[in-house]
Design a protein around this motif. Sequence first.
Motif, short mmCIF file in Angstrom:
data_model
loop_
_atom_site.label_atom_id
_atom_site.label_comp_id
_atom_site.label_asym_id
_atom_site.label_seq_id
_atom_site.Cartn_x
_atom_site.Cartn_y
_atom_site.Cartn_z
N TYR A 188 -4.61 -7.86 -1.40
CA TYR A 188 -3.71 -7.09 -2.28
C TYR A 188 -3.62 -7.71 -3.67
O TYR A 188 -3.30 -7.02 -4.64
CB TYR A 188 -2.32 -6.99 -1.63
CG TYR A 188 -2.40 -6.35 -0.28
CD1 TYR A 188 -2.55 -4.97 -0.15
CD2 TYR A 188 -2.38 -7.12 0.87
CE1 TYR A 188 -2.67 -4.38 1.10
CE2 TYR A 188 -2.49 -6.54 2.13
CZ TYR A 188 -2.62 -5.17 2.23
OH TYR A 188 -2.75 -4.57 3.46
N PHE A 189 -3.91 -8.99 -3.77
CA PHE A 189 -4.01 -9.63 -5.09
C PHE A 189 -5.17 -9.02 -5.87
O PHE A 189 -5.12 -8.88 -7.10
CB PHE A 189 -4.23 -11.14 -4.90
CG PHE A 189 -4.43 -11.93 -6.15
CD1 PHE A 189 -3.39 -12.15 -7.04
CD2 PHE A 189 -5.68 -12.48 -6.44
CE1 PHE A 189 -3.58 -12.90 -8.20
CE2 PHE A 189 -5.88 -13.23 -7.59
CZ PHE A 189 -4.83 -13.44 -8.46
N PRO B 50 1.36 -3.57 -5.30
CA PRO B 50 2.27 -4.57 -5.87
C PRO B 50 1.93 -5.98 -5.38
O PRO B 50 1.59 -6.17 -4.22
CB PRO B 50 3.64 -4.13 -5.36
CG PRO B 50 3.38 -3.30 -4.15
CD PRO B 50 2.04 -2.66 -4.36
N ASN C 88 3.37 -10.04 -6.26
CA ASN C 88 4.21 -10.95 -7.05
C ASN C 88 3.40 -12.05 -7.74
O ASN C 88 3.83 -12.59 -8.76
CB ASN C 88 5.23 -11.62 -6.13
CG ASN C 88 6.32 -10.67 -5.70
OD1 ASN C 88 6.77 -9.83 -6.49
ND2 ASN C 88 6.75 -10.80 -4.46
N LYS C 89 2.27 -12.37 -7.19
CA LYS C 89 1.45 -13.42 -7.80
C LYS C 89 0.76 -12.89 -9.05
O LYS C 89 0.65 -13.57 -10.06
CB LYS C 89 0.40 -13.92 -6.79
CG LYS C 89 -0.37 -15.13 -7.25
CD LYS C 89 -1.43 -15.54 -6.23
CE LYS C 89 -0.90 -16.30 -5.05
NZ LYS C 89 -0.33 -17.61 -5.42
N ILE D 296 2.71 -14.57 0.85
CA ILE D 296 2.18 -15.22 2.05
C ILE D 296 0.70 -15.52 1.90
O ILE D 296 -0.03 -15.64 2.89
CB ILE D 296 2.46 -14.36 3.32
CG1 ILE D 296 1.84 -12.97 3.18
CG2 ILE D 296 3.95 -14.27 3.59
CD1 ILE D 296 1.87 -12.16 4.48
N ALA D 297 0.25 -15.64 0.66
CA ALA D 297 -1.18 -15.89 0.42
C ALA D 297 -1.55 -17.31 0.82
O ALA D 297 -0.72 -18.22 0.82
CB ALA D 297 -1.49 -15.66 -1.05
FE1 SF4 Z 1 0.33 -10.93 -3.89
FE2 SF4 Z 1 0.94 -13.06 -2.45
FE3 SF4 Z 1 1.77 -10.71 -1.64
FE4 SF4 Z 1 -0.85 -11.28 -1.57
S1 SF4 Z 1 0.74 -12.27 -0.36
S2 SF4 Z 1 0.13 -9.36 -2.30
S3 SF4 Z 1 -1.04 -12.62 -3.36
S4 SF4 Z 1 2.38 -11.73 -3.53
#
Ligand code: SF4
Length: 316
Positions: A121-122, A128, A130-131, A158-159
Amino acid sequence: MKPFTFERATSPAQAAAAAAHTPDSRFVAGGTNLLDLMKLQIEAPAHLIDVNGLGLDMIEATGEGGLRIGALVRNTALATDERVRRDYGVLTRAIVAGASGQIRNRATTAGNLLQRTRCPYFYDTNMPCNKRNPSAGCAALKGYTRQLGVVGVSDACIATHPSDMAVAMRVLDATVETVNADGEERSIPIADFHQLPGDTPHIETTLQPGELITAVTLPAPIGGSQVYRKVRDRASYAFALVSAAVIVQPDGTGRMAVGGVAPKPWRVEQAEAELPNGSRAVADRLMANAMPQEENRFKIPLVERTLAAVLADTRS
Ligand code: SF4
């Protein structure tokens, strides 16, 4: 890819000063991660500072009997160095377990430590993250989590950290050396280098703006039987579901760090005291306070089984 300006740095301190004084700048060396991120517009620096000409490609003995590895030493050069193969076997084994031969020929020591996560997802700018975009939310929490973290994670992210090399550096107690824009040098124990996500997952290391890694120093060799084992979905060119870097001494004491389960190489010194009690006792300490998702809960028993296999290897 968005347009950017480019310069070749002339010294480590000049590179750090250029980065500190130029908004949205990034250092580039091997470029094996950054350029992919730029093509996907996950990273869109306005300015690139090429540090390849800084001469930081030495591997030299330290006065304490260890090795000082320049930030620009390519992964292949590090893994095949005679002293590394002889005295820090866990490091050679971890490096060759990562990426492909072509990437290892290009990727650098500092860049390997600074790799961004491979959370899917990054990499998907429609989702969306957060990173990638602080306070946007985390698509992974209700998504596909097989590859993601189970310990050290937070409600915001949770990456996992993707590096194999960093797991070995952690078990070897490496130190990261840096220089900042004022020419001040700093030594950061690798235990303190990578940050847990908390509510600021976009902050991944203790590096300050513009601070440049110049070298990574290994302490004097500690001997022992050194093993790196990587469990993954296919035999090569895949990131770890779980990995383990383990050093066991003839008297049964040892050290271990695991990868693929946390936002940083995961080492819990109290777990190492459990070694005489077997892999289950070690894993229980190592994975205490884990917060798995339904799809990655399997990583907790997999850590125990991986450690059991590695400990058997060290005795054979
Ligand atoms: Fe982004 Fe971290 Fe969520 Fe993955 S786990 S989508 S890197 S915030």
